[in-house]
Design a protein around this motif. Sequence first.
Motif, PDB file in Angstrom:
ATOM      1  N   CYS A 150       0.980  24.455 -30.322  1.00 49.18           N
ATOM      2  CA  CYS A 150       0.820  25.768 -29.680  1.00 49.18           C
ATOM      3  C   CYS A 150      -0.536  26.406 -29.929  1.00 49.18           C
ATOM      4  CB  CYS A 150       1.959  26.717 -30.057  1.00 49.18           C
ATOM      5  SG  CYS A 150       2.297  26.963 -31.796  1.00 49.18           S
ATOM      6  N   ARG A 151      -1.309  25.883 -30.879  1.00 48.85           N
ATOM      7  CA  ARG A 151      -2.640  26.482 -31.096  1.00 48.85           C
ATOM      8  C   ARG A 151      -3.557  26.100 -29.943  1.00 48.85           C
ATOM      9  NH1 ARG A 151      -6.309  28.729 -34.537  1.00 48.85           N
ATOM     10  NH2 ARG A 151      -8.372  27.791 -34.611  1.00 48.85           N
ATOM     11  N   CYS A 208      -0.034  21.940 -34.909  1.00 52.82           N
ATOM     12  CA  CYS A 208       1.060  22.307 -34.009  1.00 52.82           C
ATOM     13  C   CYS A 208       0.660  21.968 -32.575  1.00 52.82           C
ATOM     14  CB  CYS A 208       1.319  23.800 -34.132  1.00 52.82           C
ATOM     15  SG  CYS A 208      -0.106  24.774 -33.648  1.00 52.82           S
ATOM     16  N   CYS A 217       0.458  31.828 -31.771  1.00 55.10           N
ATOM     17  CA  CYS A 217       0.416  30.658 -32.660  1.00 55.10           C
ATOM     18  C   CYS A 217      -0.073  31.113 -34.019  1.00 55.10           C
ATOM     19  CB  CYS A 217      -0.508  29.563 -32.135  1.00 55.10           C
ATOM     20  SG  CYS A 217      -0.789  28.314 -33.426  1.00 55.10           S
ATOM     21  N   PRO A 218       0.769  31.037 -35.051  1.00 55.94           N
ATOM     22  CA  PRO A 218       0.370  31.472 -36.401  1.00 55.94           C
ATOM     23  C   PRO A 218      -0.155  30.316 -37.261  1.00 55.94           C
ATOM     24  CG  PRO A 218       2.740  31.092 -36.360  1.00 55.94           C
ATOM     25  CD  PRO A 218       2.202  30.661 -35.000  1.00 55.94           C
ATOM     26  N   HIS A 219      -0.271  29.142 -36.659  1.00 54.41           N
ATOM     27  CA  HIS A 219      -0.547  27.930 -37.457  1.00 54.41           C
ATOM     28  C   HIS A 219      -2.038  27.644 -37.639  1.00 54.41           C
ATOM     29  CE1 HIS A 219       3.297  27.180 -35.137  1.00 54.41           C
ATOM     30  NE2 HIS A 219       3.698  27.236 -36.389  1.00 54.41           N
TER      31      HIS A 219
HETATM   32 ZN   LIG Z   1       0.898  26.787 -33.396  1.00 51.75          ZN
END
Ligand SMILES: [Zn+2]
Length: 185
Positions: free
Chosen positions: A114-115, A112, A97-99
């Motif tokens: 996905c974090r 997001c 997760c890059p967010h």
């Molecule tokens: Zn994410």
Amino acid sequence: MVKLAPQLKPAIFLDRDGVLNKDVGYVYRLEDLVVLGGVVESLTKLKVKGFLLIVVTNQSGVARGKFDLSAVSLFNSQLEKEIARQGGPVIDGFYVCPHHPEGIVEAFKKRCDCRKPSPGLILQAAKEHSIDLKKSWMIGDKDSDVQCAKNAGVRAILAQSEKYPQTIKSVDVALDLKDALKYIV
Ligand SMILES: [Zn+2]
Ligand SMILES: [Mg+2]
């Protein structure tokens, strides 16, 4: 011919920084890559027992503009190479997760799903690798890893690091990845 549903496999979901490699904070420099003690033999044992090995990692440094996605990929492939060089197994997947909601890089500044503690990375991996979540575990060093596991419906083990003393009580606790195996194999 009837197409059979794929056989679901058990997996170990692994947090990266602080579980597989030393967490120096926003880890991305290759020179900061240190595989922690006991990791290679532990991964080998898990693989032999039939578990897929799936890394699930928050890398908000991307959203925060500290490094980019290609640096994450490079670090991950170097980590995999180093594990292999020490005689360890192949990692079956890396999910990142890059967010971050307060990021400064527009493309990654968002709330997001996905974090971690959101379960998005585990659920995506489960779909792509036909994973049986009920037979799987998550091993992480933060409360957010444990919460992510609970949100995804997998069992969790908190491998406590000194860097992040954690507070969740209703979870199996281990010193590190090697110690966490006592609950699994
Ligand atoms: Zn994410
Ligand atoms: Mg961690």
